[in-house]
Structures are given as structure tokens and as C-alpha cells.
Design a protein around this motif. Structure first.
Motif, PDB file in Angstrom:
ATOM      1  N   ALA A   1       0.836  -1.199   0.000  1.00 11.65           N
ATOM      2  CA  ALA A   1       0.000   0.000   0.000  1.00 11.65           C
ATOM      3  C   ALA A   1       0.867   1.244   0.000  1.00 11.65           C
ATOM      4  CB  ALA A   1      -0.885   0.003   1.238  1.00 11.65           C
TER       5      ALA A   1
ATOM      6  N   PRO B   1       0.564   5.736   0.376  1.00 11.65           N
ATOM      7  CA  PRO B   1      -0.325   6.655   1.089  1.00 11.65           C
ATOM      8  C   PRO B   1      -1.610   6.954   0.322  1.00 11.65           C
ATOM      9  CG  PRO B   1       1.908   7.516   1.042  1.00 11.65           C
ATOM     10  CD  PRO B   1       1.899   6.307   0.170  1.00 11.65           C
TER      11      PRO B   1
ATOM     12  N   GLN C   1      -8.801   2.914   0.791  1.00  7.33           N
ATOM     13  CA  GLN C   1      -9.096   2.087   1.959  1.00  7.33           C
ATOM     14  C   GLN C   1      -9.627   0.733   1.491  1.00  7.33           C
ATOM     15  OE1 GLN C   1     -10.398   4.751   4.971  1.00  7.33           O
ATOM     16  NE2 GLN C   1     -11.259   3.116   6.218  1.00  7.33           N
TER      17      GLN C   1
ATOM     18  N   GLU D   1      -5.533  -7.859   4.882  1.00  6.24           N
ATOM     19  CA  GLU D   1      -6.904  -7.560   5.296  1.00  6.24           C
ATOM     20  C   GLU D   1      -7.387  -6.242   4.691  1.00  6.24           C
ATOM     21  OE1 GLU D   1      -8.333  -9.784   7.557  1.00  6.24           O
ATOM     22  OE2 GLU D   1      -6.481 -10.943   7.795  1.00  6.24           O
TER      23      GLU D   1
ATOM     24  N   LEU E   1      -6.143  -0.025   6.085  1.00 14.53           N
ATOM     25  CA  LEU E   1      -7.011   0.542   7.123  1.00 14.53           C
ATOM     26  C   LEU E   1      -6.977   2.062   7.144  1.00 14.53           C
ATOM     27  CD1 LEU E   1      -6.065  -1.866  10.077  1.00 14.53           C
ATOM     28  CD2 LEU E   1      -8.154  -1.914   8.713  1.00 14.53           C
ATOM     29  N   GLU E   2      -5.888   2.642   6.651  1.00 11.68           N
ATOM     30  CA  GLU E   2      -5.728   4.094   6.704  1.00 11.68           C
ATOM     31  C   GLU E   2      -6.614   4.790   5.674  1.00 11.68           C
ATOM     32  OE1 GLU E   2      -3.218   1.970   6.721  1.00 11.68           O
ATOM     33  OE2 GLU E   2      -1.686   2.637   8.161  1.00 11.68           O
ATOM     34  N   ALA E   3      -6.976   6.024   5.984  1.00  9.49           N
ATOM     35  CA  ALA E   3      -7.652   6.851   4.990  1.00  9.49           C
ATOM     36  C   ALA E   3      -6.611   7.270   3.956  1.00  9.49           C
ATOM     37  CB  ALA E   3      -8.248   8.080   5.662  1.00  9.49           C
ATOM     38  N   PRO E   4      -7.002   7.312   2.683  1.00 12.16           N
ATOM     39  CA  PRO E   4      -6.010   7.692   1.669  1.00 12.16           C
ATOM     40  C   PRO E   4      -5.611   9.157   1.791  1.00 12.16           C
ATOM     41  CG  PRO E   4      -8.167   7.441   0.674  1.00 12.16           C
ATOM     42  CD  PRO E   4      -8.297   6.984   2.100  1.00 12.16           C
ATOM     43  N   PHE E   5      -4.375   9.427   1.414  1.00 10.27           N
ATOM     44  CA  PHE E   5      -3.863  10.793   1.389  1.00 10.27           C
ATOM     45  C   PHE E   5      -4.311  11.426   0.082  1.00 10.27           C
ATOM     46  CE2 PHE E   5      -0.262  13.757   0.432  1.00 10.27           C
ATOM     47  CZ  PHE E   5      -0.398  14.582   1.543  1.00 10.27           C
TER      48      PHE E   5
END
Ligand SMILES: Cc1ncc(C[n+]2csc(CCOP(=O)(O)OP(=O)(O)O)c2C)c(N)n1
Ligand SMILES: Cc1ncc(C[n+]2csc(CCOP(=O)(O)OP(=O)(O)O)c2C)c(N)n1
Ligand code: SF4
Ligand code: SF4
Ligand SMILES: [Mg+2]
Ligand SMILES: [Mg+2]
Lengths: 562, 283, 562, 283
Positions: free
Chosen positions: D129, D131, D135, D144, D147-151
Motif C-alpha cells: 500500500a 499513502p 481504503q 486484510e 485501514l488508513e484513509a487515503p492521502f
């Protein structure tokens, strides 16, 4: 066909599936009871170029990679051009008849008739299996499993391709490549160095792993990520390497046995936090998979040129230990040792691998997991004398480590110089005591050093000194020379720091001549030995073109550079 | 129940008149209001005058490197989600050296509270420009004045849809304590940028200056209204908004994760059956 | 009052203006023709705590700091408590009468009667000047200049305070502190190590300087920033240390002689870009001002524990040189040498200072600027053979460096392994050649090494080996012992890498006993000498409590640790 | 006058079908449109598939470290303001490892053009992944899903008032070339985020996906209208805007500086009179 082994090389462009063929064939060999060592050589690109996957196979332990090729599986004609000169006298080249190649040793395969384009991998494996004289059932079952059984159509295509190719290959009259049968077929695992590092750490109680992708250690993180849910651990990709290590230190401080992995360039970014681990006395295991540098260098090749860097990384003085696994098996046991040492001495502990050992696959006996005791972080709250002082001055230099929120005590850790209670101080006598306390831990570490392994004639005329992944090649080269009548010894270091001279100086002095074998240009380990013992290993063999040191390389160099 | 006394009273190394004193008080007040005991809380700080703050109260502390409070805090929270993790440091530390971690923490929406002592200057190193220094700010390192546009952390955090974004002011410690309490209660990443006067190195943005240039957001401001929030977030200079500027309830990192564990509690345990099954997949 | 000098210590809280008093008094002494060495000892805080500013003064060269105090100027009563025990038998304590102190040696000053609260600095200087027997005119003029003449009111207040305090002090009967008159009063400069580094670099043609603030090197950047407009250079604060060095590499690549400065922790972040400089062969000078570590350590104190770190910083192998100025004067000349070497060998060159030398002020003869030739970046376009190859393989390892946009040729630099034209390659034989080419540059650097300086009896029974800022203390300690009848030698290294053993091994072997004196706990330089020559300096003196090594410290240790 | 041929034709190490090919063409086209000769231009790149791009055309090149293109570009521009400096690299390189430099470059408003090959993935390291990954994006390192919000680089750049903010798409190379030309012409920091398909590691955001989810900003969009810009900048997912999203004319860093010099030209010269005068101030 050195020492009763056979060497297969599968070559082609990136993206042609040669890793698939290689892994599949390796697994079939392992399941058929053979010993293997598979090594990968690839370019820093996703498609095109020239990559190769070699499998050295034999009935007994295979020590090292070999340069000469007995069976060349060419997925493109470039492969034949590049590797023909490495072919052994009785070697065979398997290539698509459509390449319309000329020359000797050729076995032209009518792939288009053996299956669909997608099944070419399977067909190549079929032809190989036939030449090697392996049992068909093992191949069939392994292929089935490898590609999964989700799509029955694909499964059927694979089966047909295998059968057709075996059928076709039966007609070939070539017995030279037939493998000697194995005596006892034990259950074996096939594992790469990276996979072993991941599994070994898991078995030893690793709970937190953070990383930023970097060749050649990305595989450790990906292996762990796939298992994270099953194993109940956390694997997290950091925004950069600085974050990866600082995050792991936070996790370790909070009570999770933690590890990070990277390569030289990423490690360069971690250096400040290495010093932080030293000062705050936070346990951490750091894997540095070496590759040719400086800077980006050759991202997918191998080297051993970060020893001095890792040994002195971080400002100021604090203890550390550095392991350098000699084999894929070592990669399983070392993480446990490293995690335990990190916890016991509350220090950064390093595992120095390289692209060669990280990407190599080996057949290994299943590890005995019965007696493993996972590392348990932190001290016993009940044994604490009041008031709790995180950095209490002790004889061993080791202070009781409690975990925040896990006892009635408050835990204070500090990157500034601090008093025993962890609060920052500018008291210069406290400073002196803390420096001495921290460095005292090195004494304990010295007592637990894995001694270097000596193998060979007790009174060698020639002693090959090596560390880390060059072990197998040194052993095989020494074996060859011993067969040739020379008194040979090999001294291999699985732990390169601290060095305890009583464990090896006598051997160095006794040897007729010592030769240090390293994959770097400056003889870093030889320099370290001289710094620590005064003993100068005058004769040295260096390789720094990105390829692993092979037995043949050592033998050539010994001849030339006398 | 904790009281202000639970969090102790320490001698500090700060200058008389520094805004840090009020900030420290507000932190203790906020913790008391949040009903937390010292042992439940972990402060993670970097390096700077602000970063010394956690040494001046009773709690668990990890005082790490300049710029690196956020990743340490993230790691600790991931390892032990029961810890209340508060990252506390200066503007230089969090927005300067640590800028990349700031972006990542917002994106992760990791459930920590970030408390930034924003004095618009590097104080501990004796007064160089920080990312939040106003344009034209003169220092020994910037004798011709700062040329860069100032970093507005609140604006960037709102643009990135951070979970909880607020601004406090040491001149309003009660209000600040309330923000701290709410930030801790918020599940997910919370930022409180705190206007803090530095009497030694920022002679422009003084206590009086902040008082004169800031205002409390009216009740009518709805922090859940993204459009309104971004407008308010952009305000700086003559009208600096104080209060909760933006908030939303997107699930925190740990809530979104496929499995949740308290590693500090499971450490020392390895399920050998699971491990054997894993090993078997390599045969 | 060692060796005809007098030692003044001004002590008080941070923020009480003791640096002002110290600098002012130092300047007056220098302008009065005396030799001085002023050292600063301060805490990592802005107000409160305890700081001190010492001035050691004498008619001839002052070599080192001294521990015993002849004149203690106490701005608070803590200062008296802390330093009373260091007072020499005839020493004097100057303190405000309002402190109501008791005990001997006290000279209580009625500051409140000598001027306004703000003028206390000036009054203290006045009293000192009187005791030291200095000319009033010099003090008056220096004070005027120091505080500027902008506000006539302040100027008048200062004058009055000076006069009143001189007047008051006249009544004091104390001749022991009177300085011996100087013979010839030459024009001298007063400069700190940091200022010299800045000015020396400027004089040598520095054009670009980037930094991220960090004690103890922030002063270099601030000195340069103040001069940037006048001198036509660019000084830029980076967003972090990674940016600072990468920015400087960009500027250097584009044609600006460039330098950065930091301390251990900041340098840790630069390590990856050091390797980048090595690979791209971009000239750069990196100043590392050492302070006690690991991690944040004691940010405002001194140490010499980053030698091994700097020597091995960066992944992979590439040449570098490391200078370690022994004196404030060295700090002026070394940057020029470093910039020239960086340009000539297109490599990272290091200047290793420490808080002690960085913050010390000294009286120095104005430097002769006539013969300075500023470093000129880049090769001559006309001497280029076509096609232009940035990394042409040469015997010396040095390839022609052109600047982008400054000639008709295109310049390509690469952090990957590359071919001669600068484009990335995975050709493993090219790799080997490039490694060798880069390392060949070290041979040239070896030929240009500043040899270590040997001072003393040609056949010493005791040889003090030292490097960097410990020079003065070693010299003075050796002088004392020589006076005591012993055959003493000092071997000082201003350049600590590369080491050329022919330049010093004979001296080590000839000495009755060699003793290595270093401000670290592990004897890093002694280890390096052993690594390079096999010679083990068995006896070592280490200091690591954050204070500089003094002559007295060496003498004590020599007595104790025999 | 330069032509496409001036910038050469090289063999690449990219996969067939990769968006980088069109991007490379657009770059050459943009340079030609800008009327630039190879020797006037300096490309600075990091590490990644994208970062190899400058090796495939004729120009001056500094191919540095992963994440560090921007500071190198900044240093080169400061040293020689006559160079046209283009930083070109991947999303991981510029927004991930190099995030802090991205913030700083925007604040500095340094006159460089930043060209980001945004394939929403780390391609060279085989698909982790980045930045900008959406998601839920599944990779071997994120099995899985992310999990982070995209930049959203465009949104952050607009929020920070960057000088020139645009988005291009390899599926519209002519349009992209035009953006490049304008970005170069802009005095100050220019960002072009380029949607680039990675056929090997991003099977979600494919060429077709980008085509289906993006739209050209209408003529009515006024990039000088900050309010409109921030709204447009926020768009992602179903409606990804292409074109110049925001621009302003605040003076560039070099323009604001108190003195301007071309260090590459003054190097080798030291004015001894000035130097002597400086030294005298220390007497
Ligand atoms: C890696 C690193 N770089 C630089 C420093 C020096 N340093 C210490 S504190 C500081 C600035 C602090 O500014 P801020 O975070 O705003 O805190 P303040 O002192 O203003 O409260 C700097 C640059 C350091 N300790 N570590
Ligand atoms: C310091 C450092 N960390 C990690 C790497 C490994 N690495 C090389 S390229 C890359 C990711 C590239 O992603 P991106 O910038 O998006 O470029 P792409 O390959 O997708 O074009 C990484 C992590 C590196 N070279 N250096
Ligand atoms: S220097 Fe500034 S921030 Fe630091 S304690 Fe003093 S007033 Fe506060
Ligand atoms: S891996 Fe992706 S980005 Fe790299 S060349 Fe192939 S398609 Fe392009
Ligand atoms: Mg600040
Ligand atoms: Mg990418």
C-alpha cells in the motif's frame, strides 16, 4: 555436478513465471526427499530483463550454490546466450522449440503441443521431473496444491499438461540427469531465510512487527502479515523507516516483543532510534538484510558490507549484539535468541542477513517446537523494591523493567540522560554512573556469545574465516581442498559482536595461514578481528559484484591470490 | 478517583511567565475531569521545552526523540489499547521534524491524543523559526525574517478529515482542560493545537497577542459540519478560533482492524498448535 | 593560577546575563593584549539552573581550561556553594552584598549602589577590571560598542555604572589578581570554534549552508545567516536534518560549495544521504559537533564519542576523510581544507568538533587571507573527452565533474549503481569496476593527510596520544610533567581518517609508554589505531561525564591509574 | 528549438502496458511546448518505478534516494535559479517516505515542478500500500486491506495554498503535456499529481477505472477561486477532477528572499575586502 549434486538453473525475463517454476520444482524435490538449496538472482524491475532461479539438489545436505549448470531451463533465448558457457560437459538445455536455437546440449520442447500457454510452467516442470527421474505422483499432488483447487478448469488443464509433458519426455534418452534415489524419505519443510526469520520470531514470542518495504527483507513482513490474524500479532507498515523503528520501540516499551527489518538504506534512517533504544534501554530486534550499496546500489543483489555500519550505528556508546545467520536454519533459531537477549539486556540486537540467505530456499527438518519458551517481557512486579526505579543501578547493569499500565508502578523512560527514576538530569556524576551501568550490560552479553564454529582438521594449514551467509561456500571449498589432500579448517561466526577472543584467537594463531572470506571490498570482519585481538588476517578474499560467494569463487581466488 | 494532587507537583526547568505552566495545569485538570488515574495514562513526548512537560506530572512516560513522539505513541497504543496515550510536544517537534508522522497519524486515525504546545518557535534551541512561525518573523537564524508560509495544522488536519481537531489557549486553561478531556474521550485521533506564549523567544506572539487575536468559537459552530469547519480552520492572524473545530466518528484504526489484541497481555504466550499448523503449510 | 595564568569563573542562572558578562570581559582582555580561553558550561534550559562561563587569561598562549578558580564572579549564591571548593588559596569571590554570604575570600559588592539593576553586568565587569588591573579606556570603549550606541540613555547608564564600580573597587586592597602586563599589544580577534568554522568556510568559498538547529552547532548557522546577504551566500533551515543534507547535496551538485552542521542525533538522520554523497560522488562537508549521547543525552555538554559512528556512517563502502580540529584556530583552517578535499575527491568530508571547542572563545591572530584560494567547483568543460561521462573510470578514481546547465553537456548522477555515463545499470562487472574506482579515491586522500603533530622530547618515556579538542589539555599536562622532570611527548591527530601508519607508528613504538586520552568511555581512537596498525595502546584515559578533559584531569588519572 | 527528438528515445525497464510510458511522452511533449532544451532542465527523482523516468530522456539528472527528491531539487534550485528543476517520482516516494518534504516545499513555494506518478501503490517493491491507496486495498503486506484513509495530495496542497495544483491522467497525455508546460511556466511551487495505471500491482485502479472515474474540469472552474478549489480538491472516488485545480501568484521563495544569487556562477569567488571587513568585526 559437484560433490554428488545436480544444479538446475531456470532463466528468463521478470514476469515470465520463473519463480513459480522454481518454487514448484523445489517443493517437488523436497517432497521427494531430496536436499535442496535454491537461490534467486533478479533485477530491480517487474517485467523483462534477465532473472534466474537456481536449484542445487542432491540426496544429502547441499552446502552452497554452484556456478556450473547441469540443467538449464530457458524461458527465453537470452537465457541460453547468457548461461551456455556455464553448462557442464554433460549438461542439458531445455528450451522451447520455437526459439529455433542451434548448438549442442539442446533439448527442444514442443511446449505449444503440451498444453495451453498458461500451462507452460507445468509443462516445464513435467519435463524436468522426467529427466530427474522423480515420482509422478509427488509432482501431480504438489502442482495441484500449489495452484489451489479453486478453479477445476485450471486444475484439469494443469493435470493434462503434466501428463503430456511427462509422456513426451519419456522418449528422451538421457540418464545423466537422473538423481540418485534417496534412502529415507523424511518429512521436510521448504523455507527461505526470510520465511525462517518470520517463523522463528513468531515461535519465540514476537508480538509486534513494523516495517517499511525494502528488498531483501520485505518477505519477512509479508510472511508475518499473512499470519497476523491467525497468530494474534500486529504487523504494521510505517510511513517511513523512522516510524517503523520508533513504533516498534513504543510497542516494546508497552510490552510487546518487537522486531523490525529493513536493508542498509532504510536502516540508515533508523540509526537515531537505535541510539534511543540504547538510551531508554528498550528491547528491540533489528534485521538488516544487506545488499550492495552505497545508496540504492544494486537493490536486488547480495553483499556483506554493512557490518561496520551496523556495529557503530547510533550516536554515543551503548551495548548491542550482532548475529549473522550462516544458513537458512540459523534464520529460524537466531530470532529467538535475539528476542531473548534484547529482553534480558534491554538493548538493540541485530540480525545481519543478506539478499542471498534471505531469498534462498532450503529443505529443512521440521523444527522442534516443544521446548521453545516464548520471550516474556518485563520484570516481576512483586520483586520490585520500593520506590520503583526504572534505571536502578545494578551490578549487571540490568534494571527491572516494568510495563506501563501493567502494574501499580509508574514507568518513566527517557532519551535524555536520567536519574534512576527515569527523569532527566544534568547531574554529571549521575551521567557517569549511567554510562557505566549501560556498558556493564556488555559483560553479560559477552558471557552469552554464540562461539564461532570450527570445522575441520584440528591443525589446519589453511583456515577459512567467515561470517554469516558465506558459511556453506567456505565449507564446501574446504571440503574440496581436503579431498585434494590439504589440511583445512573453517572458522565461522554466527555472532559477530561481541567478540570473545578466547573463543578463537588460539585457532587463528595455530593455523598455517588464515584467509578471511567476505562479500565486501574492504575486509570489514578482518579489520574488526584485528581491532579486537591485534591479529591481522593478511590474506583475504573479497567479492563485491553483487553475487554470492560460491565454493568455486573461493577456490579460484585461493589459486590466484596466493 | 484521582485529584489534581494525584498528578503531583514538580519543579520545572521553564522560564517564569512561560505559557507551559498553565498548559501543565490544564493537562492535570483534564485528566482529573476524564476520571483517569496516573497509571492508566502514558505520555509520549519528543524533545523541546514542551516535551519536558510529562516529566512534571505523575504518569507513565516515554520521552523519546525530537520529532518522533507520534510513532512511539502509535506503537504503544497498538500494543496495549487499554493505555490512554497522549503525545505531547512542541510545534517544531510535531509539525517540523515530525511532519510525516503527523500526516500518517491523521490517516491512521489511531486513538491517541496529540497535544501541541504551539509557541511558533523553536524555544529549547534558543529561538529559530518553527513551521508555525508567521511569515516575516525575525530570528537569529532567519535575520531577514521567515520566508515560508506558516503551517496551519488545524487546517491540514481538517482537510484530511482528522477525527477530532481543536485549538486551545494557555490563557484559557479551564477551556483547555475541557478540550483535553473531550479529546481523550474521542475514539480516534485527536489534535489539540495549543497557543502557548514563549516569553524568551517569541516577542511577537505574546500572551497578550494571543488573547487579542483569538476568540472562542460560538455555540453555533457545528464541528461536524465539514464545510463550516474548513472555513473556520483557515482563520489565522486577526481571528484565531478556539474550541473544537472539527470532529467526526469514523472508526479508529484499532476498531477497523480485523483482529484486536492486547499484546502486552498476550506476550509470553505462543499457541503451539497454531504454530505447528503454520509450520505444516511449508512442507 | 597554573602556569602564569589566571582563571575567572562567572556563574549564575540561565538568563541572568552571564554570557554577556563573560563575552564582554573576554573581549576587554583580548583588546588589552591578553591571551584567553573562555569556555561555557550550561544546562539545557533557558532560565534558572546553573550555568558558568570561565575565562582563563594570561600574557602568553593559554592552552587549556583550568579547574581551579582564582576569581569567582557569583551572580547567585548557588554559584558560591557549587564552586567554593574550586577556589585557589588566594582566590576571590565577587558577590552581591545582598546575598549576605559568610566565609573567606569574599568580596561583597554593593551592586545596588553602583548602578541600576540592568547595569549590574557592567558593574561586575568594572569590579573585575579593577582587580585585574586593566586599562579603563579599553573597558569603556568595549562596553559602548557591545551594547550598541542606539540608546544614549542606556549608554550613559552603562558609563556611570562602569565608573562607579571602578571607583568603588579602587578601595580594594588585592594585588594577587593583578595581571602581569603584556609586552607587545597586537591586534587580536576573539572567536569561538563555531564562529571560526563559519568564517573559515566562508573564506574558503562556501556558498550554500543548510541546517536544522541543534546544539552545539547552531552557532555556525546563525553566524553564517547573519552574513549571508553581505557575503552573497545562501543559508537555509531545513524541515529536518534529512532535508538539510539532501538540500546541500542538490546545491553542491548544481555547483555551490556546500556544508551542513549538526550533532550526533541530527547526524544519525543524515546517514542515508552520506551514503548518497558517496555513491553520486557529490562533494559535501559535514560538521558533527559532538555532545554526550546516546539519544538526547546531555544536549549542552561535551564528549568525543561519535568517532566510530561518523567513520562508518552510511551503508556500503566509499571513501571519506575525517578532521578533528584541535583548537579554535584549527576551526578556521579545517573547513577550507575540507571543502577543497570534498571537491577534489567528490566525497563526503567530515569535521568532528565537540561542544567544548564549538563554544570556546579564544584570542587569535587575524588570519592571513591573502593566499586563500576559494574552492572552485567542477571540471573544465574544455578538457572533457567526448562523450562526456560523469563517472568515467580513471586511475585516480576521480572523474570529471561538470555542473548541470553550465556547459553544453548533460550531467547525470545516480544513487543506483551506474555505468560511466551515470545511468543505472545491473551489469555486475560494471559494478565491480565502480566499487574499485570509488575506493581508489581513498589512495589520493591518504597522500594528502595532515600528519599527526608530535610535540615533546624526541624519546619520551610517556606519550600522550590524543585527537581533536583534547590537544591543549594534553599539551599542558605534558608540560607540567616535563617541568617535573619527565620525558614527555604528545601526539595529536587533527585528521583521524584516513590514518597513515608510517606517520606515527614509529613514535608509538618508540615511546616508553603510550597513553590515549579521549572524551569517551570505550577508547574509540585507540581501537581505531589498533585496527589499522595492530598497535595496542594499553593505557587509556577516558572522560565521559560531559565535561571537557582538563590538564588536571589528565594528571590525576595518570597518578591513579598507573 | 527543441523537438521531441531532442529528448531522445531510450529502452525502459517498465512493464508493457504501464502508464509510465504515456507519462514519459507527455513530459517530453510538455518540455517541447515549454520551448526548453535538455541542458536547461534538471530532473531530480527518488527511487521507485516512477523515479527511473528521468533516465529515459535527455536532460540533466540527479536520481537520489527514495523520498528525498524534493530537498535535492530545492537545493539545486536555490544554488542555480536558472535551472528548470523538475522533481519526478512516485506516490510512495513523494507522499510517503518524503511526506515531510512535501509539506515543506509547499510552504517554501520554491519554484520547482513536482510530477508525481500516482499509481496508488509501491510498485518497485512489488505491491504494498502507498499513502494514496484506497481504503480496503488488498496487498501482500495488507492482506486484510488498507485501514488508513487515503492521502489526497491535491486537497492538502490546496488547503496549504500551494502555488499551482493540478491533476493529470496518463490516459489524456495531450492534456497532461499542457499541464506540465503550465506548471513549468508557473513561478513557484507546482504540483501535478498524475493518475497512472500499474498493470502489475494495482488491479483495482486500472486504466479503465481511472478513465471511468475521472473528468476534465470544465472551463467554468476558476482555479483562482480558493473556495471552489477546496471543494473540487476534495473530490475522489466516483468523480476525480483533472486539470488545474488551484493556483495563486504569491511570490516564490527566491522572489521573496532578500538577496538573490546564482551560486553556481559566483562559486570560486570570494570578495576579500568584504571578508576582511567581516573579520574585523570580531576584533
Ligand atoms: C534530531 C534532532 N534535531 C534537532 C534537535 C535539537 N532540538 C531540540 S529541541 C528543538 C526544537 C524544539 O522546538 P519545539 O518542538 O517547538 O519545542 P519548544 O522548545 O518550542 O517547546 C530542536 C531543534 C534534536 N534534539 N534532535
Ligand atoms: C529508504 C528506502 N526505503 C525503502 C526503499 C525501497 N523502495 C524502493 S521503491 C519503493 C516504493 C516505490 O513506490 P512509489 O514511490 O510509489 O513508486 P512506484 O514504484 O510505484 O513507481 C520502496 C519502498 C528504498 N529504496 N529506500
Ligand atoms: S524558552 Fe520559551 S517555551 Fe521555553 S520555558 Fe522559556 S518561555 Fe517557555
Ligand atoms: S510494476 Fe507497475 S508501475 Fe512498475 S513498470 Fe510495471 S506496471 Fe509500471
Ligand atoms: Mg515551539
Ligand atoms: Mg507508486
Amino acid at each position: 555436478m559437484r560433490n554428488g549434486t545436480l544444479n538446475i538453473l531456470i532463466g528468463g525475463e521478470a514476469g515470465q513465471g520463473l519463480v513459480t517454476i522454481g518454487q514448484l520444482q523445489s517443493r517437488i524435490l523436497v517432497r521427494s526427499g531430496y536436499s535442496i538449496l535454491s537461490t534467486q538472482s533478479y533485477m530491480s524491475r517487474i517485467r523483462g530483463g534477465h532473472n534466474s532461479f537456481s536449484i542445487r539438489v542432491g540426496p544429502d545436505g547441499v552446502l552452497a550454490p554452484e556456478e556450473m549448470i547441469d540443467l538449464l531451463v530457458a524461458l527465453d533465448s537470452t537465457t541460453v546466450e547468457l548461461h551456455r558457457k556455464e553448462l557442464s560437459p554433460k549438461g542439458v538445455i531445455i528450451a522451447d522449440e520455437q526459439f529455433e536455437l542451434t548448438g549442442d546440449h539442446l533439448l527442444e520442447v514442443p511446449y505449444s503441443k503440451l498444453g495451453k500457454r498458461k500451462q507452460m510452467n507445468v509443462a516445464a516442470v513435467g519435463v524436468m521431473n522426467s529427466l530427474l527421474g522423480l515420482e509422478q505422483a509427488v509432482a501431480a499432488q504438489t502442482i495441484d496444491q500449489f495452484f489451489g483447487r479453486k478453479d477445476p478448469k485450471v486444475q484439469e488443464d494443469n493435470r493434462q499438461a503434466l501428463e503430456k509433458s511427462l509422456e513426451w519426455a519419456k522418449t528422451i534418452e538421457n540418464k545423466t540427469l537422473k538423481l540418485a534415489p534417496v534412502t529415507a524419505r523424511e518429512k521436510m519443510l521448504m523455507l527461505s531465510g526470510n520465511e525462517c526469520l518470520a517463523l522463528g520470531a513468531l515461535a519465540a514470542g514476537l508480538k509486534f512487527y513494523s516495517f517499511y518495504p525494502m528488498t531483501p527483507t520485505t518477505g519477512i513482513g509479508q510472511t508475518l502479515a499473512a499470519l497476523a490474524k491467525t497468530a494474534g500479532i500486529i504487523v504494521e507498515q510505517g510511513e517511513d523507516e523512522i516510524a517503523a523503528l520508533n513504533m516498534a520501540l513504543g510497542a516494546s516499551f508497552a510490552g510487546a516483543p518487537s522486531m523490525v527489518a529493513t536493508s542498509g538504506g532504510g536502516f540508515a534512517l533508523m540509526v537515531e532510534a537505535v541510539s534511543l533504544a540504547g538510551m531508554t534501554e528498550t528491547p528491540i530486534v533489528i534485521v538488516v538484510g544487506q545488499r550492495p550499496a552505497p545508496a540504492t546500489g544494486l537493490p536486488t543483489r547480495t553483499e556483506q558490507a554493512d557490518l561496520e555500519f551496523v556495529l557503530h550505528a547510533g550516536h554515543g556508546e551503548f551495548p548491542r549484539a550482532v548475529f549473522a545467520p550462516g544458513t537458512v536454519e540459523d534464520c529460524f533459531f537466531i530470532p529467538g535468541r535475539a528476542l531473548a537477549l534484547a529482553e534480558k539486556y534491554q538493548s538493540p540486537i541485530f540480525i545481519l542477513t543478506d539478499q542471498f540467505v534471505a531469498d534462498s530456499y532450503r529443505s529443512v527438518k521440521p523444527f522442534d517446537l516443544k521446548d521453545l519458551t516464548p520471550v516474556r517481557p518485563g520484570a516481576d512486579e512483586n520483586a520490585i523494591t520500593q520506590p520503583y526505579r526504572r534505571y536502578a543501578l545494578t551490578e549487571s547493569g540490568v534494571s527491572p523493567r516494568l510495563l506501563p499500565g501493567m502494574s501499580k508502578h509508574l514507568v518513566v523512560a527517557d532519551s535524555d540522560e536520567h536519574t534512576e527514576d527515569g527523569h532527566l538530569t544534568e547531574d554529571l556524576s549521575a551521567r557517569k554512573q549511567m554510562v557505566e551501568k549501560r556498558l556493564r550490560k556488555l559483560e553479560g552479553m559477552r558471557r552469552e556469545v554464540i562461539p564461532p564454529e570450527f570445522i575441520g582438521n584440528p591443525d589446519p594449514e589453511l583456515l577459512l574465516v567467515c561470517w554469516g551467509s558465506t558459511k556453506g561456500s567456505a565449507l564446501e571449498a574446504a571440503g574440496d581442498l581436503r579431498t585434494g589432500g590439504r589440511r583445512m579448517g573453517v572458522l565461522h561466526f554466527t555472532q559477530v559482536w561481541p567478540l570473545v577472543q578466547e573463543q578463537f584467537l588460539g585457532l587463528l594463531e595455530k593455523a598455517g595461514q588464515a584467509v578471511c572470506v567476505e562479500s565486501n571490498a574492504q575486509g570489514q570482519f578482518a579489520r574488526l578481528i584485528r581491532r579486537e585481538t591485534g591479529f591481522e588476517i593478511k590474506r583475504q578474499i573479497h567479492r563485491y559484484d553483487g553475487l554470492p560467494i560460491t565454493p568455486e569463487f573461493i577456490l579460484r581466488e585461493l589459486k590466484e591470490s596466493r | 478517583m484521582s485529584t489534581l494532587e494525584s498528578f503531583g507537583e514538580y519543579e520545572t526547568a521553564w522560564c517564569p511567565g512561560c505559557g507551559n505552566f498553565k498548559l501543565l495545569e490544564a493537562v492535570k485538570q483534564g485528566l482529573v475531569q476524564a476520571g483517569l488515574e496516573p497509571r492508566q495514562v502514558l505520555f509520549v513526548s519528543g524533545i523541546g521545552q514542551a516535551a519536558k512537560a510529562p516529566h512534571y506530572l505523575n504518569a507513565n512516560v516515554f520521552n523519546g526523540l525530537h520529532g518522533r513522539a507520534l510513532p512511539v505513541a502509535t506503537g504503544a497504543k497498538l500494543a496495549n489499547p487499554e493505555l490512554i496515550v497522549i503525545a505531547e510536544s512542541g510545534d517544531g517537534c510535531i509539525y517540523g521534524e515530525g511532519g510525516n508522522h503527523f500526516l500518517a497519524a491523521v490517516r491512521r486515525n489511531i486513538d491517541i491524543t496529540v497535544l501541541v504546545h504551539n509557541n511558533q518557535v523553536y524555544a529549547l534551541t534558543k529561538g529559530q523559526a518553527s513551521p508555525t512561525s508567521d511569515q516575516g518573523f525575525v530570528t537569529k537564524a532567519q535575520p531577514e525574517g521567515v520566508l515560508e508560509a506558516p503551517f496551519n495544522p488545524v487546517e491540514v488536519a481538517v482537510a484530511m478529515q482528522a477525527g477530532f481537531v481543536a485549538r486551545g489557549f494557555v490563557g484559557k486553561p479551564e477551556h483547555l482542560a475541557g478540550l483535553i478531556q473531550q479529546a481523550i474521550a474521542h475514539k480516534g485521533f485527536s489534535l489539540i493545537d495549543v497557543l502557548q506564549n514563549c516569553v524568551s523567544f517569541n516577542k511577537v506572539n505574546t500572551l497578550a497577542w494571543y488573547r487579542d487575536h483569538s476568540y472562542l468559537l460560538p455555540e453555533t459552530h457545528d464541528p461536524r459540519d465539514g464545510g463550516a469547519a474548513i472555513k473556520v480552520a483557515r482563520e489565522w492572524g486577526d481571528k484565531i478560533p478556539l474550541g473544537i473545530i472539527f470532529r467526526n466518528d469514523r472508526p479508529s484504526f484499532v476498531e477497523r482492524a480485523s483482529h484486536s489484541v492486547n499484546l502486552a497481555k498476550t506476550a509470553g504466550q505462543v499457541d503451539k498448535t497454531v504454530l505447528n499448523a503454520i509450520m505444516d503449510t511449508y512442507s
